[in-house]
Design a protein around this motif. Structure first.
Motif, PDB file in Angstrom:
ATOM      1  N   LYS A 175     -34.315   8.857  15.943  1.00 43.29           N
ATOM      2  CA  LYS A 175     -33.609   7.683  15.436  1.00 43.29           C
ATOM      3  C   LYS A 175     -32.397   8.115  14.634  1.00 43.29           C
ATOM      4  N   ARG A 176     -31.298   7.364  14.728  1.00 44.19           N
ATOM      5  CA  ARG A 176     -30.164   7.749  13.893  1.00 44.19           C
ATOM      6  C   ARG A 176     -30.424   7.337  12.441  1.00 44.19           C
ATOM      7  N   LYS A 177     -29.710   7.989  11.529  1.00 46.41           N
ATOM      8  CA  LYS A 177     -29.886   7.706  10.103  1.00 46.41           C
ATOM      9  C   LYS A 177     -29.344   6.328   9.739  1.00 46.41           C
ATOM     10  N   PRO A 178     -29.819   5.762   8.635  1.00 47.18           N
ATOM     11  CA  PRO A 178     -29.133   4.588   8.100  1.00 47.18           C
ATOM     12  C   PRO A 178     -27.707   4.985   7.714  1.00 47.18           C
ATOM     13  N   ILE A 179     -26.789   4.043   7.843  1.00 47.70           N
ATOM     14  CA  ILE A 179     -25.387   4.298   7.497  1.00 47.70           C
ATOM     15  C   ILE A 179     -25.028   3.454   6.272  1.00 47.70           C
ATOM     16  N   VAL A 180     -24.361   4.064   5.305  1.00 49.52           N
ATOM     17  CA  VAL A 180     -23.792   3.283   4.205  1.00 49.52           C
ATOM     18  C   VAL A 180     -22.274   3.287   4.354  1.00 49.52           C
ATOM     19  N   HIS A 181     -21.703   2.107   4.496  1.00 48.67           N
ATOM     20  CA  HIS A 181     -20.250   1.963   4.523  1.00 48.67           C
ATOM     21  C   HIS A 181     -19.798   1.811   3.085  1.00 48.67           C
TER      22      HIS A 181
ATOM     23  N   ARG B  43     -24.201   4.857  -7.050  1.00 43.46           N
ATOM     24  CA  ARG B  43     -25.626   4.711  -7.372  1.00 43.46           C
ATOM     25  C   ARG B  43     -26.511   5.239  -6.255  1.00 43.46           C
ATOM     26  N   LEU B  44     -26.103   4.951  -5.044  1.00 46.48           N
ATOM     27  CA  LEU B  44     -26.911   5.371  -3.895  1.00 46.48           C
ATOM     28  C   LEU B  44     -26.855   6.888  -3.743  1.00 46.48           C
ATOM     29  N   GLU B  45     -25.690   7.447  -3.989  1.00 41.88           N
ATOM     30  CA  GLU B  45     -25.556   8.905  -3.900  1.00 41.88           C
ATOM     31  C   GLU B  45     -26.402   9.591  -4.971  1.00 41.88           C
ATOM     32  N   ILE B  46     -26.424   9.001  -6.146  1.00 42.56           N
ATOM     33  CA  ILE B  46     -27.249   9.566  -7.233  1.00 42.56           C
ATOM     34  C   ILE B  46     -28.729   9.521  -6.855  1.00 42.56           C
ATOM     35  N   LEU B  47     -29.157   8.381  -6.339  1.00 45.54           N
ATOM     36  CA  LEU B  47     -30.550   8.245  -5.907  1.00 45.54           C
ATOM     37  C   LEU B  47     -30.903   9.312  -4.885  1.00 45.54           C
ATOM     38  N   LEU B  48     -30.059   9.468  -3.881  1.00 47.23           N
ATOM     39  CA  LEU B  48     -30.334  10.435  -2.817  1.00 47.23           C
ATOM     40  C   LEU B  48     -30.372  11.852  -3.374  1.00 47.23           C
ATOM     41  N   SER B  49     -29.465  12.132  -4.285  1.00 46.93           N
ATOM     42  CA  SER B  49     -29.425  13.451  -4.898  1.00 46.93           C
ATOM     43  C   SER B  49     -30.717  13.715  -5.688  1.00 46.93           C
ATOM     44  N   LEU B  50     -31.133  12.751  -6.474  1.00 45.29           N
ATOM     45  CA  LEU B  50     -32.352  12.899  -7.277  1.00 45.29           C
ATOM     46  C   LEU B  50     -33.594  13.035  -6.407  1.00 45.29           C
ATOM     47  N   ARG B  51     -33.579  12.306  -5.298  1.00 44.62           N
ATOM     48  CA  ARG B  51     -34.734  12.366  -4.401  1.00 44.62           C
ATOM     49  C   ARG B  51     -34.665  13.591  -3.489  1.00 44.62           C
ATOM     50  N   GLY B  52     -33.596  14.372  -3.608  1.00 46.65           N
ATOM     51  CA  GLY B  52     -33.444  15.565  -2.774  1.00 46.65           C
ATOM     52  C   GLY B  52     -33.217  15.236  -1.313  1.00 46.65           C
ATOM     53  N   MET B  53     -32.566  14.098  -1.060  1.00 47.66           N
ATOM     54  CA  MET B  53     -32.378  13.631   0.322  1.00 47.66           C
ATOM     55  C   MET B  53     -30.942  13.233   0.600  1.00 47.66           C
ATOM     56  N   ALA B  54     -30.029  14.043   0.114  1.00 44.26           N
ATOM     57  CA  ALA B  54     -28.616  13.722   0.285  1.00 44.26           C
ATOM     58  C   ALA B  54     -28.264  13.489   1.753  1.00 44.26           C
TER      59      ALA B  54
ATOM     60  N   ALA C 279     -30.238  12.069   4.061  1.00 39.83           N
ATOM     61  CA  ALA C 279     -31.050  11.037   4.717  1.00 39.83           C
ATOM     62  C   ALA C 279     -30.214   9.841   5.152  1.00 39.83           C
ATOM     63  N   VAL C 280     -29.003   9.741   4.615  1.00 40.50           N
ATOM     64  CA  VAL C 280     -28.134   8.601   4.896  1.00 40.50           C
ATOM     65  C   VAL C 280     -26.759   9.134   5.280  1.00 40.50           C
ATOM     66  N   GLU C 281     -26.142   8.488   6.258  1.00 42.20           N
ATOM     67  CA  GLU C 281     -24.768   8.854   6.604  1.00 42.20           C
ATOM     68  C   GLU C 281     -23.809   7.946   5.837  1.00 42.20           C
TER      69      GLU C 281
ATOM     70  N   LEU D 105     -33.606   1.691  -0.543  1.00 39.31           N
ATOM     71  CA  LEU D 105     -33.649   3.131  -0.238  1.00 39.31           C
ATOM     72  C   LEU D 105     -34.758   3.814  -1.025  1.00 39.31           C
ATOM     73  N   ASP D 106     -34.920   3.394  -2.276  1.00 43.29           N
ATOM     74  CA  ASP D 106     -35.954   4.002  -3.103  1.00 43.29           C
ATOM     75  C   ASP D 106     -37.340   3.785  -2.492  1.00 43.29           C
ATOM     76  N   GLU D 107     -37.558   2.606  -1.908  1.00 41.74           N
ATOM     77  CA  GLU D 107     -38.847   2.319  -1.262  1.00 41.74           C
ATOM     78  C   GLU D 107     -38.950   2.931   0.122  1.00 41.74           C
ATOM     79  N   PHE D 108     -37.830   2.947   0.814  1.00 45.43           N
ATOM     80  CA  PHE D 108     -37.815   3.332   2.228  1.00 45.43           C
ATOM     81  C   PHE D 108     -37.977   4.845   2.419  1.00 45.43           C
ATOM     82  N   LEU D 109     -37.360   5.607   1.532  1.00 43.54           N
ATOM     83  CA  LEU D 109     -37.395   7.063   1.680  1.00 43.54           C
ATOM     84  C   LEU D 109     -38.801   7.598   1.416  1.00 43.54           C
ATOM     85  N   PRO D 110     -39.215   8.627   2.142  1.00 48.09           N
ATOM     86  CA  PRO D 110     -40.538   9.196   1.899  1.00 48.09           C
ATOM     87  C   PRO D 110     -40.579   9.908   0.543  1.00 48.09           C
TER      88      PRO D 110
END
Lengths: 266, 266
Positions: A2-8, A18-29, A31-33, A78-83
């Motif tokens: 499956k392709r990744k979720p995209i954030v425009h 905010r989303l970039e910070i979340l991804l960084s903290l979750r170690g999943m930079a 996970a999203v394009e 994203l916080d809920e969706f990410l593993p």
């Protein structure tokens, strides 16, 4: 696969950071394009169709092409969706506490943006007092509900992810309005929080110089990539990049510098 | 046994009714103690101390005396805190959808309250158009994201719990402003939703007569238990009860009826 979720998004937009910070903290930079939108150009009709005409960013497009809008909704999604473990507090009461603090972000963002965009010198004090009042309220909130410090709870969490991008945008107030938090107990806890938030390594997506240069037009009252009268290029342009441009004049009330003085013409 | 959480509330407040709807749907009407605040009298100093001066209601006091504010924060807290299946959608994407709809409640509530409180006959059309625009937006949202109908998803859910109390308050627009949704496809889906929400048995905490009588002072521009000039008793008074009073005059622009005409003096 499956392709990744995209954030425009716009690279310097606080609501995207905010989303970039979340991804960084979750170690999943990864996970999203992230796809960059140039707000100084007309919006791509394909994207407009997907968002049913909304131009507000960020917008998340799920793997199967469904659209989610609203920065805080995307953040929580994203916080809920990410593993893995969520950034939000698990405990319902603690989550309510962070949500009460997050509920203050709208008025806080508005006060800061109205202040930087204000063009009437006589109304500076009024804008400053409005923002200071919101800082005092945050200070009280942290004293009532927060840990000893520096964060609301023991670690940088959801509320910090929401506020830090605003704290960093408010570098524009520091530069164009000489805004500082007074040295007083009324602001001490908020200041500790703010400084720890801004120093956290997961929040380094933007720097002061970038914010000050890109938001020059906001300081002249022109938001969202609008062109300031007498100019031809937006301070938000990607070309020439901000790194090559000189620092803008600090006195926002003196009228605009020229495109040339701002390094906006090559 | 631990005591129950307490919600301090005004019986007719839409932001409190959400909590009652949630409890009713979850089959736990007894899980929370509701304590009635009379907004026509000075606030209890003990409660003011607990809420650190905030007079906004509802406020939830946990079993161990901690305070949670903000209607939507309390609603989500109770939904998580109570045992059993939550009212919110489990699926992160579906929850994002209901959250996007819920994000519209603030402007929607504001538009309806500003409309009923408006005292300038010449601005009626403007207020009406503002509210109709928000209904069209909800209509579009439900067409894009909603099930066939009547609800957003298959059952009455979190978004419905948030909006229904506002739909019911807007009886005051129906009565004092003759406000109706036009018979047009632009409103058809929103209308179906609204009617199903209002007819749901879990939302019967208030009735039209009660809303129309209690909110008479809002229609005269006086909110939150303020006394209308020329009167001595608020339409929100508990004594005499609304059941014993006559229906107020419909023409809000003609000035207030007397306390006596309104049945406010015994």
């Amino acid at each position: 696969m499956k392709r990744k979720p995209i954030v425009h998004h716009i690279p310097v937009c606080p609501f995207c950071q905010r989303l970039e910070i979340l991804l960084s903290l979750r170690g999943m930079a990864d996970a999203v394009e992230f796809r960059v939108i140039d707000i100084t150009r007309p919006r791509d009709p394909g994207l407009l169709l997907k968002t049913r005409g909304t131009t507000a960013l960020p917008v998340l497009e799920t793997s199967d092409g469904r659209i989610i809008k609203e920065s805080l909704v995307i953040l929580r999604y994203l916080d809920e969706f990410l593993p893995g473990a969520t950034l939000r507090r698990d405990d319902p009461y603690e989550h309510a506490i962070e949500s009460m603090l997050i509920a203050r972000e709208g008025p806080f963002a508005e006060a800061g943006y109205l202040f930087v965009m204000n063009q009437d010198r006589d109304r500076r004090a009024e804008h400053q007092e409005k923002l200071l009042g919101l800082y005092r309220d945050i200070n009280d909130f942290l004293l009532e509900h927060g840990h000893q410090g520096p964060y609301l709870f023991e670690d940088f969490g959801l509320a910090e992810a929401v506020f830090t991008p605003l704290f960093k945008r408010f570098w524009f107030l520091d530069y164009y309005e000489g805004f500082r938090l007074p040295e007083s107990q009324d602001y001490a806890r908020a200041k500790t929080w703010k400084e720890a938030c801004m120093a956290h390594p997961a929040t380094a997506q933007v720097c002061r110089e970038e914010i000050v240069k890109l938001y020059y037009d906001y300081a002249l009252g022109a938001g969202n990539g609008a062109i300031v009268p007498g100019r031809q290029v937006s301070s938000f342009t990607f070309d020439p990049p901000w790194q090559t441009r000189p620092w803008p004049p600090k006195d926002k009330y003196a009228g605009t510098a020229t495109d040339r003085e701002l390094g906006l013409t090559s």
